[in-house]
Enzyme design. Structure first.
Site, mmCIF file in Angstrom:
data_model
loop_
_atom_site.group_PDB
_atom_site.id
_atom_site.type_symbol
_atom_site.label_atom_id
_atom_site.label_comp_id
_atom_site.label_asym_id
_atom_site.label_seq_id
_atom_site.Cartn_x
_atom_site.Cartn_y
_atom_site.Cartn_z
ATOM 1 N N GLU A 18 123.433 54.868 -17.364
ATOM 2 C CA GLU A 18 123.885 53.817 -18.276
ATOM 3 C C GLU A 18 124.911 54.387 -19.237
ATOM 4 O O GLU A 18 124.701 55.434 -19.843
ATOM 5 C CB GLU A 18 122.723 53.242 -19.076
ATOM 6 C CG GLU A 18 123.187 52.160 -20.078
ATOM 7 C CD GLU A 18 122.077 51.674 -20.983
ATOM 8 O OE1 GLU A 18 121.216 50.916 -20.474
ATOM 9 O OE2 GLU A 18 122.065 52.048 -22.164
ATOM 10 N N HIS A 77 126.032 44.824 -17.948
ATOM 11 C CA HIS A 77 124.985 44.130 -18.694
ATOM 12 C C HIS A 77 125.547 42.778 -19.148
ATOM 13 O O HIS A 77 126.736 42.656 -19.473
ATOM 14 C CB HIS A 77 124.572 44.928 -19.923
ATOM 15 C CG HIS A 77 123.853 46.199 -19.595
ATOM 16 N ND1 HIS A 77 122.908 46.751 -20.436
ATOM 17 C CD2 HIS A 77 123.936 47.033 -18.527
ATOM 18 C CE1 HIS A 77 122.436 47.858 -19.893
ATOM 19 N NE2 HIS A 77 123.058 48.058 -18.746
ATOM 20 N N GLY A 108 119.214 39.462 -24.888
ATOM 21 C CA GLY A 108 120.018 39.988 -25.982
ATOM 22 C C GLY A 108 119.271 39.901 -27.304
ATOM 23 O O GLY A 108 118.265 39.187 -27.441
ATOM 24 N N ASP A 109 119.766 40.639 -28.271
ATOM 25 C CA ASP A 109 119.135 40.673 -29.585
ATOM 26 C C ASP A 109 119.471 39.413 -30.381
ATOM 27 O O ASP A 109 120.571 38.863 -30.252
ATOM 28 C CB ASP A 109 119.607 41.897 -30.371
ATOM 29 C CG ASP A 109 119.191 43.196 -29.704
ATOM 30 O OD1 ASP A 109 118.099 43.212 -29.093
ATOM 31 O OD2 ASP A 109 119.956 44.175 -29.780
ATOM 32 N N HIS A 151 107.542 44.226 -25.110
ATOM 33 C CA HIS A 151 108.701 43.937 -25.956
ATOM 34 C C HIS A 151 108.200 43.743 -27.389
ATOM 35 O O HIS A 151 107.112 43.191 -27.611
ATOM 36 C CB HIS A 151 109.382 42.662 -25.452
ATOM 37 C CG HIS A 151 110.671 42.347 -26.139
ATOM 38 N ND1 HIS A 151 110.720 41.769 -27.391
ATOM 39 C CD2 HIS A 151 111.969 42.530 -25.755
ATOM 40 C CE1 HIS A 151 111.976 41.604 -27.744
ATOM 41 N NE2 HIS A 151 112.753 42.056 -26.779
#
Length: 290
Positions: A18, A77, A108-109, A151
């Site tokens: 990544e 991504h 996503g945040d 999470h």
């Protein structure tokens, strides 16, 4: 080619990488030199991260396009929180036009200054993005994220793994885990998903510990946890020999962790490079993955 197909046809343990897009284009030459060095070790594929809310979408597209032209199998991504369907369709078309046929589908945040209704649109969860991609770009390969630990927003292990199973059952080809430091957590995740009838590859995500500062920063961003004995050993290494001792301890731990993961059936290893090549290259070679 779809990365899920590459994984199933690899026939032996592999590694993937990544990268994140440098924010300043002046840093791109150094970035591509790093990618070229690691490319000599023959990763199965590379992925490129995406800014929250699409903040770095252009950089992601530019970096991913150039990596594809360098001969890498590439995956971009893609986050969907706050996005409109037209923008996502356009991004997917641009990827396909530039020879990029795989995406990592992420929610996503949340926005930093979130307000009521920030997540009331079409894309509330990553599974919504997976289903959308399957409808609009059915030839696109899809990966999703999985969490050995839940999470941070999940209420329980049960709910978190149920949601992961939903993403995979909705059309994802494989999953990459969030970083973790205990192989037992990965094994438990895989067993749970198999019991739910999910048999796609689950690739463990590994963070090579470059320094205590970078470790703290990454943990604060992703919400992952680290075993207390490991953290204490890193602090002791830092007291004993400073940054170099921490890197060596991180190297030794990563090699041990990866060997254990391969023993229990991990198909390969996804390394979070932090855009640095030296430690990652040493780990790849020591584990016999080059």
């Amino acid at each position: 080619m779809r990365i899920g197909t590459l994984i199933t046809e690899s026939g032996k343990p592999f590694f993937s990488l990544e990268f994140f897009p440098p924010g300043n284009e002046d840093d791109w030459p150094d970035f591509f030199r790093t990618a070229e060095k690691l490319g000599e070790l023959n990763p199965l594929y590379v992925s490129v991260t995406y800014g929250a809310g699409g903040a770095k979408q252009d950089n992601t597209l530019g970096i991913t396009r150039r990596l594809a032209r360098m001969g890498f199998h590439t995956m971009a991504h893609l986050t969907c929180v706050g996005a409109e369907s037209e923008a996502i369709e356009l991004f997917l078309r641009q990827l396909r036009k530039n020879g990029v046929n795989n995406v990592l589908a992420l929610r996503g945040d949340p926005p930093k200054n979130r307000s009521a209704g920030w997540n009331d649109g079409m894309f509330r969860h990553a599974v919504d993005l997976v289903r959308f991609i399957k409808r609009t770009e059915p030839e696109m390969g899809i990966g999703v994220a999985a969490y050995p630990n839940p999470h941070p927003e999940s209420m329980s292990f049960f709910r978190d793994r149920l949601y992961t199973a939903h993403k995979l059952a909705s059309g994802a080809d494989f999953a990459i885990t969030q970083l973790f430091f205990d192989a037992r957590e990965y094994e438990a995740l895989c067993i749970d998903l198999r019991h739910r009838g999910i048999h796609v590859p689950i690739e463990p995500g590994i963070l090579p510990i470059q320094s205590l500062d970078s470790l703290r920063r990454v943990l604060s961003l992703c919400g992952a946890s680290i075993p207390g004995n490991l953290y204490l050993s890193l602090e002791e290494a830092n007291r004993r020999g400073g940054a170099e001792a921490v890197r060596e301890a991180g190297f030794a731990f990563a090699v041990k962790q990866i060997r254990r993961l391969l023993e229990i059936g991990a198909p390969g290893i996804h390394l979070y490079t932090l855009n640095k090549s030296e430690l990652c290259a040493r780990i790849i070679k020591e584990c016999g993955l080059a």
